[in-house]
Design a protein around this motif. Structure first.
Motif, PDB file in Angstrom:
ATOM      1  N   ARG A   1      45.007  34.149  36.768  1.00  0.00           N
ATOM      2  CA  ARG A   1      45.308  34.820  35.271  1.00  0.00           C
ATOM      3  C   ARG A   1      44.185  34.591  34.439  1.00  0.00           C
ATOM      4  NH1 ARG A   1      48.050  30.222  35.717  1.00  0.00           N
ATOM      5  NH2 ARG A   1      47.795  28.560  33.685  1.00  0.00           N
ATOM      6  N   GLY A   2      43.137  33.888  34.468  1.00  0.00           N
ATOM      7  CA  GLY A   2      42.052  33.754  33.549  1.00  0.00           C
ATOM      8  C   GLY A   2      40.859  34.767  33.788  1.00  0.00           C
ATOM      9  N   VAL A   3      41.027  35.441  35.021  1.00  0.00           N
ATOM     10  CA  VAL A   3      40.215  36.481  35.127  1.00  0.00           C
ATOM     11  C   VAL A   3      40.624  38.087  34.974  1.00  0.00           C
ATOM     12  CG1 VAL A   3      38.704  37.668  36.934  1.00  0.00           C
ATOM     13  CG2 VAL A   3      38.879  35.027  37.030  1.00  0.00           C
ATOM     14  N   SER A   4      40.011  38.997  34.041  1.00  0.00           N
ATOM     15  CA  SER A   4      40.331  40.086  33.648  1.00  0.00           C
ATOM     16  C   SER A   4      39.869  41.147  34.669  1.00  0.00           C
ATOM     17  CB  SER A   4      39.868  40.524  32.553  1.00  0.00           C
ATOM     18  OG  SER A   4      40.121  41.679  32.219  1.00  0.00           O
ATOM     19  N   GLU A   5      40.667  42.201  34.512  1.00  0.00           N
ATOM     20  CA  GLU A   5      40.282  43.410  35.425  1.00  0.00           C
ATOM     21  C   GLU A   5      39.164  44.167  34.803  1.00  0.00           C
ATOM     22  OE1 GLU A   5      43.818  45.256  35.748  1.00  0.00           O
ATOM     23  OE2 GLU A   5      44.925  43.509  36.889  1.00  0.00           O
ATOM     24  N   ARG A   6      38.879  43.970  33.460  1.00  0.00           N
ATOM     25  CA  ARG A   6      38.082  44.819  32.595  1.00  0.00           C
ATOM     26  C   ARG A   6      36.669  44.489  32.749  1.00  0.00           C
ATOM     27  NH1 ARG A   6      40.099  49.149  30.062  1.00  0.00           N
ATOM     28  NH2 ARG A   6      38.678  49.128  28.268  1.00  0.00           N
ATOM     29  N   HIS A   7      35.684  45.272  32.388  1.00  0.00           N
ATOM     30  CA  HIS A   7      34.360  45.076  32.781  1.00  0.00           C
ATOM     31  C   HIS A   7      33.728  43.945  32.005  1.00  0.00           C
ATOM     32  CE1 HIS A   7      30.230  46.319  33.716  1.00  0.00           C
ATOM     33  NE2 HIS A   7      29.915  46.117  32.481  1.00  0.00           N
ATOM     34  N   ASN A   8      33.087  43.125  32.596  1.00  0.00           N
ATOM     35  CA  ASN A   8      32.571  41.803  31.661  1.00  0.00           C
ATOM     36  C   ASN A   8      33.431  41.105  30.980  1.00  0.00           C
ATOM     37  OD1 ASN A   8      30.255  41.958  33.187  1.00  0.00           O
ATOM     38  ND2 ASN A   8      28.998  42.961  31.761  1.00  0.00           N
ATOM     39  N   ALA A   9      34.705  41.217  30.967  1.00  0.00           N
ATOM     40  CA  ALA A   9      35.676  40.574  30.016  1.00  0.00           C
ATOM     41  C   ALA A   9      35.540  38.942  29.914  1.00  0.00           C
ATOM     42  CB  ALA A   9      37.018  40.855  30.286  1.00  0.00           C
ATOM     43  N   PRO A  10      35.735  38.328  28.878  1.00  0.00           N
ATOM     44  CA  PRO A  10      35.684  37.104  28.818  1.00  0.00           C
ATOM     45  C   PRO A  10      36.600  36.137  29.545  1.00  0.00           C
ATOM     46  CG  PRO A  10      35.769  37.794  26.690  1.00  0.00           C
ATOM     47  CD  PRO A  10      36.223  39.023  27.660  1.00  0.00           C
ATOM     48  N   LEU A  11      36.114  35.271  30.250  1.00  0.00           N
ATOM     49  CA  LEU A  11      36.853  34.447  31.267  1.00  0.00           C
ATOM     50  C   LEU A  11      37.861  33.393  30.378  1.00  0.00           C
ATOM     51  CD1 LEU A  11      34.335  33.380  33.729  1.00  0.00           C
ATOM     52  CD2 LEU A  11      36.073  35.160  34.052  1.00  0.00           C
ATOM     53  N   ARG A  12      39.117  33.018  30.908  1.00  0.00           N
ATOM     54  CA  ARG A  12      39.720  31.950  30.097  1.00  0.00           C
ATOM     55  C   ARG A  12      40.198  30.802  31.202  1.00  0.00           C
ATOM     56  NH1 ARG A  12      44.410  34.606  29.894  1.00  0.00           N
ATOM     57  NH2 ARG A  12      43.677  36.476  31.149  1.00  0.00           N
ATOM     58  N   GLY A  13      39.380  30.201  31.024  1.00  0.00           N
ATOM     59  CA  GLY A  13      39.347  28.759  31.800  1.00  0.00           C
ATOM     60  C   GLY A  13      39.926  27.591  30.989  1.00  0.00           C
ATOM     61  N   GLU A  14      40.095  26.549  31.560  1.00  0.00           N
ATOM     62  CA  GLU A  14      41.070  25.429  31.169  1.00  0.00           C
ATOM     63  C   GLU A  14      39.919  24.310  31.332  1.00  0.00           C
ATOM     64  OE1 GLU A  14      44.553  25.236  33.273  1.00  0.00           O
ATOM     65  OE2 GLU A  14      45.149  27.501  32.707  1.00  0.00           O
ATOM     66  N   PRO A  15      39.768  23.194  30.316  1.00  0.00           N
ATOM     67  CA  PRO A  15      38.887  21.948  30.569  1.00  0.00           C
ATOM     68  C   PRO A  15      39.676  20.942  31.519  1.00  0.00           C
ATOM     69  CG  PRO A  15      39.795  22.373  28.199  1.00  0.00           C
ATOM     70  CD  PRO A  15      40.144  23.411  28.921  1.00  0.00           C
ATOM     71  N   ARG A  16      39.312  20.567  32.627  1.00  0.00           N
ATOM     72  CA  ARG A  16      39.913  19.501  33.409  1.00  0.00           C
ATOM     73  C   ARG A  16      38.509  18.691  33.909  1.00  0.00           C
ATOM     74  NH1 ARG A  16      44.491  22.512  35.262  1.00  0.00           N
ATOM     75  NH2 ARG A  16      44.945  20.825  36.755  1.00  0.00           N
ATOM     76  N   LEU A  17      39.181  17.451  34.462  1.00  0.00           N
ATOM     77  CA  LEU A  17      38.097  16.406  34.739  1.00  0.00           C
ATOM     78  C   LEU A  17      37.967  17.096  36.243  1.00  0.00           C
ATOM     79  CD1 LEU A  17      39.605  13.071  33.691  1.00  0.00           C
ATOM     80  CD2 LEU A  17      37.477  14.326  32.915  1.00  0.00           C
ATOM     81  N   TRP A  18      36.555  16.813  36.811  1.00  0.00           N
ATOM     82  CA  TRP A  18      36.284  17.288  38.136  1.00  0.00           C
ATOM     83  C   TRP A  18      37.192  16.554  39.047  1.00  0.00           C
ATOM     84  CZ3 TRP A  18      34.732  21.262  40.482  1.00  0.00           C
ATOM     85  CH2 TRP A  18      34.247  21.192  41.689  1.00  0.00           C
ATOM     86  N   GLY A  19      37.230  15.328  38.905  1.00  0.00           N
ATOM     87  CA  GLY A  19      37.926  14.568  40.114  1.00  0.00           C
ATOM     88  C   GLY A  19      39.310  15.274  40.178  1.00  0.00           C
ATOM     89  N   GLU A  20      40.001  15.842  39.354  1.00  0.00           N
ATOM     90  CA  GLU A  20      41.340  16.300  39.206  1.00  0.00           C
ATOM     91  C   GLU A  20      41.474  17.878  40.167  1.00  0.00           C
ATOM     92  OE1 GLU A  20      42.813  17.076  35.350  1.00  0.00           O
ATOM     93  OE2 GLU A  20      43.228  14.641  34.983  1.00  0.00           O
ATOM     94  N   ILE A  21      40.218  18.435  40.313  1.00  0.00           N
ATOM     95  CA  ILE A  21      40.117  20.002  40.640  1.00  0.00           C
ATOM     96  C   ILE A  21      39.212  20.138  41.579  1.00  0.00           C
ATOM     97  CG2 ILE A  21      41.064  20.745  38.107  1.00  0.00           C
ATOM     98  CD1 ILE A  21      38.290  21.508  37.620  1.00  0.00           C
ATOM     99  N   ASN A  22      38.770  19.199  42.007  1.00  0.00           N
ATOM    100  CA  ASN A  22      37.531  19.225  43.115  1.00  0.00           C
ATOM    101  C   ASN A  22      38.021  19.579  44.637  1.00  0.00           C
ATOM    102  OD1 ASN A  22      38.467  16.682  43.611  1.00  0.00           O
ATOM    103  ND2 ASN A  22      36.287  15.930  43.668  1.00  0.00           N
TER     104      ASN A  22
END
Length: 662
Positions: free
Chosen positions: A406-427
């Protein structure tokens, strides 16, 4: 009704988006307020008709041949102040002129008809689709009706969509139907079912009806109290007949207008697609110039609504990646040299064990399509230009970014909407990404909708995301991520991509092989730069065009609604309410059931397995990274297979706030 005023507004209403539906609603409204047909003195007064009905009703009550609703009979008649009826009309209620939710009496073996919700139409006087059944099998638990009754759907969205009917043509006269019906049965020949149908379809009944619906979202229903007691404008029987005939005539006109609009719209779409296709398939500068000039000459006739601009965007992407958007400059060299440099860099990284290879794919031949490229361009593949679905190495306590679907848009070059997390939690268990990578959604419908992005602005340049991304990482500065992004958005890549998706309906995915091996046109680095700049300029123009079309569309819709409101006195615009969060959350944990096989499409169970076999629903959704509807569809599938245990739905807690701030 002022005829001159109506005619003056007719064109605005009919030609606005959704204008024909506005006209239909206006016809219903004018019909039941005495403004559609003239009154004739010889028709008599509706008060006499109402008195006759009252006498008949009282007799039927004494004979115990009438189904009463005592709790509602004492309710006062609430006459609206904004409607002034003709002098020969009067106000009444359905409750006072017929039976509400009547019952039929017939032998169990008698043939009858059953009509499910799908058997009722949303169109004016649409045909019924009954199913034959024995009366004994349908008489319990379902609303009864017979020829001459009037029904309306009471549940959302069927009520709002106008599902209603005059019951007619039942082969055996009686029937039953979906439980989500209100039924009215006239008790006097002076009440025409066709007129009651118009009343139930009118904005006067529907707008307030929507406000009075009760229940939770998705299960809201129109109460019997509103259905039975809403004040009903009643004309004489003769005028009812004229009104019904006039409405049928006007609805046929609306149907004709709608068909003409659809035919015109089809011609417009065909013309636009034909011209855009001519632009993309031009084989020479002269052909391109000619077809582009034709596009420019017809521009105003080709683009009418914001959705039309999507085709123009596709043309721009296609021209960009096939060498026809900017002029080639021989001083910039040839892409052959660039490919040689990339190959050398790739071999060096392989020798240093710094490159993730895709050995099963490397032996596949390059299969370029039959599309002519400029002489300075070369065909290549993403597999030969960088890494496919690479991996990152970093310290577990380093702050990174998680990027859900949901953080990625279909629009051309639209801003991304990410969430800060520790690398150990999402690697673990996710797709790895870094700044400069190019991602593409591989699952339906996200792929078809064009979800793709160049990764930028990650915390520490590091992140991971949904498992439903394909990732490309360039290994040479001569391959611009922004140009690869244009390729992934182009019809050249996407058309056959949709054909090559695999899996079941709703879970189809783009194979890694297609992503890595599809032939990609490659220009020199400097031309890539010029192409990207030009595409961004043209996409800005597309945004402007889309915005203007949207503004025009909204303005036309507003003018049509205003015109209808001014003529009918009914304002059917609804104020937007703040977005509501769920009143309750599922707090029972989701637990791993039977372990899925390696080849099973069990992404949620896989995530659970990596997290000790148990997570709450919100955390699992965030780890899944897809849209909420896709998450629940996947959860339902995995529960059905036993890969995830059935959650305990009774364990819920009430949210403290139900308003989501903007």
């Amino acid at each position: 009704m002022d005829a001159e005023r109506f005619l003056a507004e007719f064109g605005h209403i009919a030609n606005a988006p959704g204008g024909i539906q506005q006209l239909r609603e206006m016809v219903y409204q004018l019909a039941i307020t005495g403004a559609l047909t003239p009154q004739h003195g010889i028709d008599g007064d509706a008060r006499q008709l109402l008195a006759d009905i009252t006498t008949l009703r009282n007799r039927l009550i004494r004979e115990k041949a009438y189904k009463r609703l005592p709790k509602l009979e004492s309710a006062a008649l609430d006459i609206p102040s904004f409607i002034e009826l003709p002098t020969s009309w009067c106000w009444t209620r359905l409750l006072d002129i017929g039976e509400i939710s009547p019952r039929n009496d017939a032998p169990d073996e008698a043939a009858a008809s059953f009509i499910p919700m799908r058997g009722f139409s949303e169109t004016h006087m649409g045909a019924l689709v009954p199913e034959t059944a024995k009366w004994g099998s349908i008489k319990k638990g379902f609303p009864h009706f017979r020829n001459g009754d009037v029904v309306i759907a009471k549940i959302t969205p069927c009520f709002e969509n106008g599902k209603a009917a005059v019951i007619a043509g039942l082969e055996h006269s009686i029937g039953a139907g979906t439980t989500e019906l209100h039924v009215f049965r006239p008790i006097h020949a002076g009440i025409l079912p066709g007129y009651i149908y118009l009343f139930l379809r009118s904005p006067y009944f529907a707008v307030e009806g929507e406000k009075n619906m009760t229940g939770t979202a998705g299960q809201r229903r129109l109460p019997t109290e509103y259905f039975a007691t809403r004040a009903l404008p009643l004309p004489s029987s003769a005028e009812q007949s004229r009104i019904v005939a006039k409405v049928d005539e006007l609805m046929a006109l609306c149907d004709w207008l709608e068909a003409q609009q659809q035919a015109r719209r089809k011609l417009q779409n065909n013309l636009r697609q034909s011209i855009l296709q001519a632009v993309t398939s031009a084989n020479s500068p002269h052909e391109l110039q000619t077809s582009w000039a034709r596009l420019a000459e017809n521009f105003g006739r080709l683009f009418h609504v914001p959705e039309d601009v999507a085709g123009l965007r596709e043309v721009i992407y296609q021209l960009a990646v096939t060498g026809r958007l900017v002029v080639q400059d021989s001083a910039e060299g040839d892409a052959k040299g660039l490919l040689a440099e990339i190959s050398s860099t790739r071999q060096k990284l392989i020798a240093e064990k710094k490159y993730k290879r895709a050995l099963k794919l490397e032996s596949e031949p390059l299969l370029p399509p039959e599309i002519g490229l400029p002489s300075t361009w070369q065909w290549s593949r993403l597999l030969d230009l960088g890494e496919i679905n690479p991996r990152n190495n970093a310290e577990a306590d380093l702050t990174a970014t998680f990027l859900p679907m949901r953080g990625v848009s279909e629009r051309h070059n639209a801003p991304l909407r990410g969430e800060p997390r520790l690398w150990g939690e999402i690697n673990k268990g996710y797709t790895h990404i870094s700044n400069g990578d190019v991602i593409l959604a591989k699952i339906t419908p996200c792929f078809e909708n064009g979800k793709a992005a160049v990764i930028r602005d990650l915390n520490n340049g590091l992140g991971s995301g949904s498992t439903e991304f394909h990732v490309f990482r360039s290994i040479h500065p001569g391959v611009l991520p922004s140009f690869v992004y244009l390729f992934l958005k182009s019809p050249l890549f996407r058309f056959h991509g949709e054909i090559n998706m695999v899996g079941t309906a709703g879970q189809k995915r783009l194979p890694t092989g297609y992503f890595a091996l599809h032939a990609m046109p490659l220009p020199t680095t400097m031309e890539q730069v010029r192409i990207v700049i030009r595409v961004n300029e043209l996409m800005t123009l597309c945004d402007s065009l889309e915005s203007k079309l949207l503004t025009g569309k909204n303005l036309a819709e507003h003018l049509a609604r205003t015109a209808v409101s001014s003529i009918t006195g009914i304002a059917n615009e609804q104020e937007e309410e703040p977005m509501k969060a769920p009143q309750t959350d599922l707090i029972a944990p989701l637990r791993l059931g039977v372990s899925p096989a390696v080849n099973d499409q069990a992404s949620l169970a896989t995530i659970l397995a990596r997290n000790n076999g148990e997570m709450n629903a919100k955390d699992l959704w965030q780890r899944f990274g897809g849209e909420i509807d896709a998450f629940y569809a996947q959860l339902k599938t995995e529960v059905a297979h036993g890969w995830i245990l059935e959650p305990t739905v009774a364990e819920v807690h009430e949210n403290q706030s139900n308003t989501v701030s903007a």
